[in-house]
Design a protein around this motif. Structure first.
Motif, PDB file in Angstrom:
ATOM      1  N   PHE A 146       0.839  -1.207   0.000  1.00  0.00           N
ATOM      2  CA  PHE A 146       0.000   0.000   0.000  1.00  0.00           C
ATOM      3  C   PHE A 146       0.871   1.253   0.000  1.00  0.00           C
ATOM      4  O   PHE A 146       0.640   2.195  -0.775  1.00  0.00           O
ATOM      5  CB  PHE A 146      -0.909  -0.025   1.241  1.00  0.00           C
ATOM      6  CG  PHE A 146      -1.858   1.132   1.367  1.00  0.00           C
ATOM      7  CD1 PHE A 146      -1.520   2.245   2.134  1.00  0.00           C
ATOM      8  CD2 PHE A 146      -3.082   1.123   0.717  1.00  0.00           C
ATOM      9  CE1 PHE A 146      -2.396   3.320   2.257  1.00  0.00           C
ATOM     10  CE2 PHE A 146      -3.973   2.196   0.839  1.00  0.00           C
ATOM     11  CZ  PHE A 146      -3.620   3.298   1.607  1.00  0.00           C
ATOM     12  N   GLU A 147       1.910   1.271   0.831  1.00  0.00           N
ATOM     13  CA  GLU A 147       2.770   2.459   0.930  1.00  0.00           C
ATOM     14  C   GLU A 147       3.538   2.711  -0.354  1.00  0.00           C
ATOM     15  O   GLU A 147       3.888   3.844  -0.686  1.00  0.00           O
ATOM     16  CB  GLU A 147       3.706   2.324   2.133  1.00  0.00           C
ATOM     17  CG  GLU A 147       2.938   2.492   3.441  1.00  0.00           C
ATOM     18  CD  GLU A 147       3.801   2.332   4.680  1.00  0.00           C
ATOM     19  OE1 GLU A 147       3.391   2.865   5.741  1.00  0.00           O
ATOM     20  OE2 GLU A 147       4.859   1.671   4.603  1.00  0.00           O
ATOM     21  N   GLU A 148       3.724   1.633  -1.132  1.00  0.00           N
ATOM     22  CA  GLU A 148       4.414   1.768  -2.421  1.00  0.00           C
ATOM     23  C   GLU A 148       3.545   2.476  -3.462  1.00  0.00           C
ATOM     24  O   GLU A 148       4.017   3.312  -4.214  1.00  0.00           O
ATOM     25  CB  GLU A 148       4.746   0.366  -2.978  1.00  0.00           C
ATOM     26  CG  GLU A 148       5.993  -0.264  -2.393  1.00  0.00           C
ATOM     27  CD  GLU A 148       7.242   0.534  -2.727  1.00  0.00           C
ATOM     28  OE1 GLU A 148       7.921   0.952  -1.762  1.00  0.00           O
ATOM     29  OE2 GLU A 148       7.480   0.782  -3.919  1.00  0.00           O
ATOM     30  N   ILE A 149       2.239   2.110  -3.499  1.00  0.00           N
ATOM     31  CA  ILE A 149       1.445   2.555  -4.666  1.00  0.00           C
ATOM     32  C   ILE A 149       0.208   3.397  -4.338  1.00  0.00           C
ATOM     33  O   ILE A 149      -0.352   4.024  -5.226  1.00  0.00           O
ATOM     34  CB  ILE A 149       0.989   1.336  -5.521  1.00  0.00           C
ATOM     35  CG1 ILE A 149       0.111   0.377  -4.724  1.00  0.00           C
ATOM     36  CG2 ILE A 149       2.195   0.618  -6.111  1.00  0.00           C
ATOM     37  CD1 ILE A 149      -0.502  -0.717  -5.583  1.00  0.00           C
ATOM     38  N   ALA A 150      -0.243   3.428  -3.076  1.00  0.00           N
ATOM     39  CA  ALA A 150      -1.487   4.169  -2.808  1.00  0.00           C
ATOM     40  C   ALA A 150      -1.204   5.668  -2.629  1.00  0.00           C
ATOM     41  O   ALA A 150      -0.073   6.071  -2.390  1.00  0.00           O
ATOM     42  CB  ALA A 150      -2.153   3.618  -1.556  1.00  0.00           C
ATOM     43  N   GLY A 151      -2.265   6.465  -2.728  1.00  0.00           N
ATOM     44  CA  GLY A 151      -2.140   7.914  -2.544  1.00  0.00           C
ATOM     45  C   GLY A 151      -2.345   8.293  -1.085  1.00  0.00           C
ATOM     46  O   GLY A 151      -2.889   7.511  -0.293  1.00  0.00           O
ATOM     47  N   ARG A 152      -1.976   9.505  -0.735  1.00  0.00           N
ATOM     48  CA  ARG A 152      -2.120   9.980   0.652  1.00  0.00           C
ATOM     49  C   ARG A 152      -3.594  10.083   1.049  1.00  0.00           C
ATOM     50  O   ARG A 152      -3.933  10.087   2.224  1.00  0.00           O
ATOM     51  CB  ARG A 152      -1.464  11.369   0.809  1.00  0.00           C
ATOM     52  CG  ARG A 152       0.046  11.365   0.829  1.00  0.00           C
ATOM     53  CD  ARG A 152       0.578  12.753   1.149  1.00  0.00           C
ATOM     54  NE  ARG A 152      -0.103  13.366   2.294  1.00  0.00           N
ATOM     55  CZ  ARG A 152       0.023  12.973   3.560  1.00  0.00           C
ATOM     56  NH1 ARG A 152       0.772  11.915   3.829  1.00  0.00           N
ATOM     57  NH2 ARG A 152      -0.604  13.574   4.545  1.00  0.00           N
ATOM     58  N   HIS A 153      -4.473  10.199   0.058  1.00  0.00           N
ATOM     59  CA  HIS A 153      -5.913  10.329   0.356  1.00  0.00           C
ATOM     60  C   HIS A 153      -6.554   8.980   0.652  1.00  0.00           C
ATOM     61  O   HIS A 153      -7.717   8.920   1.045  1.00  0.00           O
ATOM     62  CB  HIS A 153      -6.624  10.987  -0.833  1.00  0.00           C
ATOM     63  CG  HIS A 153      -6.608  10.139  -2.078  1.00  0.00           C
ATOM     64  ND1 HIS A 153      -5.453   9.903  -2.804  1.00  0.00           N
ATOM     65  CD2 HIS A 153      -7.601   9.450  -2.694  1.00  0.00           C
ATOM     66  CE1 HIS A 153      -5.745   9.120  -3.825  1.00  0.00           C
ATOM     67  NE2 HIS A 153      -7.037   8.815  -3.790  1.00  0.00           N
ATOM     68  N   GLN A 154      -5.802   7.909   0.439  1.00  0.00           N
ATOM     69  CA  GLN A 154      -6.365   6.569   0.644  1.00  0.00           C
ATOM     70  C   GLN A 154      -5.916   6.009   1.993  1.00  0.00           C
ATOM     71  O   GLN A 154      -4.897   6.439   2.536  1.00  0.00           O
ATOM     72  CB  GLN A 154      -5.926   5.652  -0.515  1.00  0.00           C
ATOM     73  CG  GLN A 154      -6.581   6.060  -1.842  1.00  0.00           C
ATOM     74  CD  GLN A 154      -5.964   5.392  -3.063  1.00  0.00           C
ATOM     75  OE1 GLN A 154      -4.754   5.463  -3.268  1.00  0.00           O
ATOM     76  NE2 GLN A 154      -6.808   4.757  -3.861  1.00  0.00           N
ATOM     77  N   ALA A 155      -6.707   5.087   2.539  1.00  0.00           N
ATOM     78  CA  ALA A 155      -6.392   4.491   3.847  1.00  0.00           C
ATOM     79  C   ALA A 155      -6.493   2.974   3.747  1.00  0.00           C
ATOM     80  O   ALA A 155      -7.312   2.448   2.988  1.00  0.00           O
ATOM     81  CB  ALA A 155      -7.366   4.999   4.904  1.00  0.00           C
ATOM     82  N   LEU A 156      -5.649   2.298   4.527  1.00  0.00           N
ATOM     83  CA  LEU A 156      -5.649   0.836   4.591  1.00  0.00           C
ATOM     84  C   LEU A 156      -5.971   0.413   6.027  1.00  0.00           C
ATOM     85  O   LEU A 156      -5.361   0.925   6.973  1.00  0.00           O
ATOM     86  CB  LEU A 156      -4.272   0.281   4.210  1.00  0.00           C
ATOM     87  CG  LEU A 156      -4.088  -1.223   4.351  1.00  0.00           C
ATOM     88  CD1 LEU A 156      -4.919  -1.970   3.300  1.00  0.00           C
ATOM     89  CD2 LEU A 156      -2.616  -1.599   4.227  1.00  0.00           C
TER      90      LEU A 156
END
Ligand SMILES: Nc1nc2cc3nc(NCCc4ccc(CCO)cc4)[nH]c3cc2c(=O)[nH]1
Length: 375
Positions: free
Chosen positions: A177-187
């Protein structure tokens, strides 16, 4: 996509609490119920009507969308929001639960889970990394780690093994997730441990070591029953950070929602309002009604005249009874719409009761009035 994901607590009343989850696509009022939009549609209800019921967020499924129309095709259409015309936040489940409950020829290893599609038998593999890639291709605002939802009942040893695998997959999910997600997204991490208090503690602590902006309580609504589910919540939610959302997956009936809000759950999803609506079951303050039943043939009253939802206010029970007996499409459409509206009115009433410090009284009155079975 600038607004980062954040959760702010509102009022608390006992363990119940209100809050607001801010996302780049809008704010989610909690406690919140998420209509299930498995394959990019909340079945039989248009998104503008889903929105009108008061839903702030809907759920989509990695498993279904990766098989059809594929995550890559949804991405080419601009993502799930654009593809489905739902403009608010979307939460996606990671696929493991659906693989185990729907697919064939499943093989679970440390790497992930391989399976054959229930649609055409084609072979697929879900790993923590691939699940995150799919959820990002879909453009989900809130994503789930890939986890294993153990069957119920399960031995303590097998449950511990499963929990440990899910923790290892939580680490891999977060790294991907930290590699490809945006700051607006949450895991979110997903707490497992079946019905064993010490294992729920172990899972909750291990996930907090890794660190997530929200926590799902998984492994429930798998046949353990209401009391066992509440028992797990009693030992699990106190272990989770108060300033982060808690999401109880797959729940549930109205009485489940009230009992879980009482145990400080903030988010819910369940297919029940739409699935039962398609089969003629209407949920009301007094409990469920089977509108196909002969007692409604000449009933000239609407489901709920106090609602501003056309499905609840503008049609008689006799008309709905006719639609289901005649096999008309409008029956499932209207009842799905009504049930979603009822679920949102229940959530709004709970939010209001908590804000006014009278949640206990609300819960007591609801439990007295809402009869799940006749008699
Ligand atoms: N990733 C993940 N997802 C989950 C989804 C779940 N969904 C459930 N229960 C849904 C049960 C459910 C199924 C059908 C109906 C309609 C009946 O007419 C209602 C509830 N439990 C669940 C547990 C998990 C879990 O641990 N991990």
């Amino acid at each position: 996509m600038t607004t980062p994901f954040s959760f702010s607590l509102g009022a608390t009343d006992g363990q119940a609490r209100t809050g607001a989850i801010t996302t780049s696509r809008g704010t989610i009022r909690t406690p919140a119920f998420m209509p299930v939009g498995t394959a990019g549609t909340v079945k039989a209800v248009q998104m503008r009507d889903v929105k009108a019921t008061g839903a702030d967020i809907i759920l989509g499924n990695t498993y279904h969308l990766m098989l059809r129309p594929t995550a890559e095709r949804v991405a080419r259409f601009g993502g799930l929001h654009k593809f489905s015309t739902w403009e608010g936040p979307i939460l996606t489940d990671s696929g493991g639960f659906q693989v185990m409950s729907l697919s064939a020829m499943r093989k679970l290893t440390e790497e992930g889970v391989s399976f054959q599609s229930h649609i055409d038998g084609s072979k697929h593999m879900l790993t923590p990394e691939r699940s995150i890639e799919i959820q990002c291709l879909l453009g989900a605002d809130i994503q789930m780690q890939l986890d294993e939802c153990p069957p119920f009942p399960i031995s303590e040893e097998a449950s511990l093994e499963s929990l440990e695998l899910s923790v290892r997959w939580a680490k891999r999910s977060k790294a991907a997730f930290e590699e490809i997600a945006g700051r607006h997204q949450a895991l979110y991490g997903i707490v497992q441990g079946s019905v064993f208090p010490d294992q729920r503690k172990r899972s909750a602590e291990a996930l907090q070591e890794i660190g997530f902006p929200g926590y799902s309580v998984g492994g429930l609504a798998v046949g353990e029953g209401r009391e066992a589910m509440f028992g797990v919540l009693d030992v699990t939610t106190p272990l989770l950070p108060k300033d982060k959302p808690r999401y109880l997956m797959g729940v549930g009936k109205p009485l489940d929602l009230v009992g879980a809000v009482e145990r400080s759950i903030d988010m819910f999803d369940c297919v029940l309002p739409t699935r039962s609506g398609r089969h003629g079951q209407a949920w009301t303050w007094d409990g469920p009604l089977n509108l196909k039943n002969a007692q409604f043939v000449d009933d000239e009253t609407p489901l709920d005249p106090a609602s501003d939802c056309p499905a609840s206010r503008d049609y008689t029970k006799g008309y709905l009874n006719h639609l289901f007996r005649a096999g008309e499409y409008l029956g499932p459409m209207l009842l799905s719409w009504h049930n979603l509206d009822f679920y949102q009115r229940l959530m709004a009433a709970m939010r209001e009761a908590i804000a006014e410090g009278r949640f206990d009284q609300f819960a007591e009155e609801f439990r007295a009035r809402h009869r799940e079975r006749k008699g």
